[in-house]
Scaffold this motif. Structure first.
Motif, PDB file in Angstrom:
ATOM      1  N   SER A   1     -38.580  74.006  80.039  1.00 46.11           N
ATOM      2  CA  SER A   1     -40.010  74.047  80.321  1.00 46.11           C
ATOM      3  C   SER A   1     -40.446  72.850  81.153  1.00 46.11           C
ATOM      4  CB  SER A   1     -40.786  74.077  78.995  1.00 46.11           C
ATOM      5  OG  SER A   1     -42.179  74.037  79.227  1.00 46.11           O
ATOM      6  N   VAL A   2     -39.964  71.648  80.795  1.00 48.37           N
ATOM      7  CA  VAL A   2     -40.322  70.448  81.557  1.00 48.37           C
ATOM      8  C   VAL A   2     -39.768  70.528  82.972  1.00 48.37           C
ATOM      9  CG1 VAL A   2     -39.956  67.953  81.728  1.00 48.37           C
ATOM     10  CG2 VAL A   2     -40.546  68.975  79.523  1.00 48.37           C
TER      11      VAL A   2
ATOM     12  N   ARG B   1     -41.976  72.681  84.997  1.00 42.94           N
ATOM     13  CA  ARG B   1     -43.219  71.964  85.341  1.00 42.94           C
ATOM     14  C   ARG B   1     -42.991  71.024  86.521  1.00 42.94           C
ATOM     15  NH1 ARG B   1     -45.417  68.908  80.222  1.00 42.94           N
ATOM     16  NH2 ARG B   1     -46.911  68.156  81.795  1.00 42.94           N
ATOM     17  N   ILE B   2     -41.880  70.309  86.495  1.00 43.08           N
ATOM     18  CA  ILE B   2     -41.566  69.384  87.591  1.00 43.08           C
ATOM     19  C   ILE B   2     -41.387  70.151  88.895  1.00 43.08           C
ATOM     20  CG2 ILE B   2     -39.806  67.797  88.479  1.00 43.08           C
ATOM     21  CD1 ILE B   2     -39.374  66.901  85.555  1.00 43.08           C
ATOM     22  N   GLN B   3     -40.648  71.249  88.844  1.00 50.92           N
ATOM     23  CA  GLN B   3     -40.418  72.042  90.052  1.00 50.92           C
ATOM     24  C   GLN B   3     -41.728  72.606  90.609  1.00 50.92           C
ATOM     25  OE1 GLN B   3     -37.594  74.815  88.397  1.00 50.92           O
ATOM     26  NE2 GLN B   3     -35.820  73.567  88.994  1.00 50.92           N
TER      27      GLN B   3
ATOM     28  N   VAL C   1     -40.067  60.828  86.529  1.00 51.44           N
ATOM     29  CA  VAL C   1     -41.051  60.944  85.461  1.00 51.44           C
ATOM     30  C   VAL C   1     -40.356  60.703  84.128  1.00 51.44           C
ATOM     31  CG1 VAL C   1     -42.658  62.414  86.713  1.00 51.44           C
ATOM     32  CG2 VAL C   1     -40.804  63.469  85.437  1.00 51.44           C
ATOM     33  N   ARG C   2     -41.035  59.987  83.243  1.00 53.84           N
ATOM     34  CA  ARG C   2     -40.482  59.587  81.955  1.00 53.84           C
ATOM     35  C   ARG C   2     -41.091  60.459  80.865  1.00 53.84           C
ATOM     36  NH1 ARG C   2     -42.831  55.187  84.300  1.00 53.84           N
ATOM     37  NH2 ARG C   2     -44.278  55.055  82.540  1.00 53.84           N
ATOM     38  N   VAL C   3     -40.304  61.380  80.340  1.00 51.59           N
ATOM     39  CA  VAL C   3     -40.836  62.397  79.427  1.00 51.59           C
ATOM     40  C   VAL C   3     -40.108  62.342  78.093  1.00 51.59           C
ATOM     41  CG1 VAL C   3     -41.225  64.863  79.072  1.00 51.59           C
ATOM     42  CG2 VAL C   3     -41.469  63.880  81.369  1.00 51.59           C
ATOM     43  N   GLY C   4     -40.868  62.185  77.019  1.00 55.89           N
ATOM     44  CA  GLY C   4     -40.283  62.153  75.682  1.00 55.89           C
ATOM     45  C   GLY C   4     -40.782  63.270  74.796  1.00 55.89           C
ATOM     46  N   THR C   5     -42.069  63.251  74.463  1.00 55.87           N
ATOM     47  CA  THR C   5     -42.636  64.195  73.502  1.00 55.87           C
ATOM     48  C   THR C   5     -42.437  65.644  73.927  1.00 55.87           C
ATOM     49  OG1 THR C   5     -44.309  62.548  72.904  1.00 55.87           O
ATOM     50  CG2 THR C   5     -44.737  64.821  72.273  1.00 55.87           C
ATOM     51  N   ALA C   6     -42.607  65.943  75.204  1.00 58.44           N
ATOM     52  CA  ALA C   6     -42.480  67.323  75.663  1.00 58.44           C
ATOM     53  C   ALA C   6     -41.045  67.841  75.573  1.00 58.44           C
ATOM     54  CB  ALA C   6     -42.987  67.456  77.101  1.00 58.44           C
TER      55      ALA C   6
END
Length: 236
Positions: A10-11, A14-16, A220-225
């Motif tokens: 999913s992330v 979103r980035i794409q 991008v720094r993504v943790g919770t997602a």
């Protein structure tokens, strides 16, 4: 409950989507999975789905995960938390990237303590774009001098800038913060001692990555997602 693999998918989408909306090239934005407080098994699950870069805020916790996942040498470890002088040696010895260099003293120690058998340590300068008293990061006006000095250190590879804007500010203000960091990177690249060598803008998290990408984020720094809500009882 969604699995880590589902969340990563999913992330990634979103980035794409955000990259396309910003008319930027496919693959121009990379994902750093922020894994603080998550157990090694969660990182292993993410790695099994193709995630390679992981960001840790707490040194001892990060070192334990690096050791626990030593059988996955393809993983890339990023230190993204505040740096104390007594922690620089371990960071220099075990991580490939550091995003949170905000003063020359720390940069010099990282350079001096980086082992000769390892490639130069990739570093980003952390900038306090909103001038928050509670936030780490160098002041915008100090950035040109700091970047020039860090770029000359022999065991470091200055790659770009990082910021953690206040996520609770209005969207227009948040956009301005991201844009200010991108503008600062552009100015640095015009300095003769930098000469266009900086390409990394580390900005944007789970809730605002689309906005960051629109303003030029390359990482991008993504943790919770990815991992879900953090359990701060589990570490640092």
């Amino acid at each position: 409950m969604s699995s880590i693999a589902d969340n990563l998918g999913s992330v990634t989408r979103r980035i794409q989507k955000a990259t396309k909306a910003a008319a930027r090239a496919d693959g121009s934005v990379n994902l750093l999975a922020v894994s603080k407080t998550r157990p090694p098994r969660d990182l292993r699950e993410a790695a099994a789905s193709g995630q390679r870069a992981f960001g840790e805020n707490y040194l001892q916790e990060g070192l334990e995960k690096i050791e626990a996942l030593a059988d996955l040498p393809e993983l890339e470890w990023h230190f993204i938390g505040p740096i104390q002088s007594n922690k620089t040696r371990a960071i220099a010895e075990h991580f490939q990237w550091v995003h949170s260099v905000d003063r020359l003293k720390i940069a010099r120690r990282l350079s001096e303590q980086r082992p000769d058998n390892l490639p130069p340590l990739n570093v980003c300068l952390q900038v306090n774009v909103d001038n928050e008293d509670s936030k780490s990061g160098c002041r915008m006006e100090d950035l040109p001098e700091l970047a020039a000095a860090v770029s000359k250190l022999p065991r470091l590879n200055l790659r770009g800038l990082m910021a953690i804007p206040d996520p609770d500010q209005p969207e227009d203000s948040l956009r301005d913060s991201f844009r200010a960091l991108a503008t600062a990177l552009g100015r640095l690249n015009r300095q003769p001692d930098i000469n266009g060598t900086l390409g990394t803008l580390s900005m944007g998290m789970s809730g605002d990555l689309e906005l960051a990408i629109a303003e030029g984020a390359t990482l991008v720094r993504v943790g919770t997602a990815i991992f879900g809500a953090r359990d701060y009882g589990a570490g640092g």
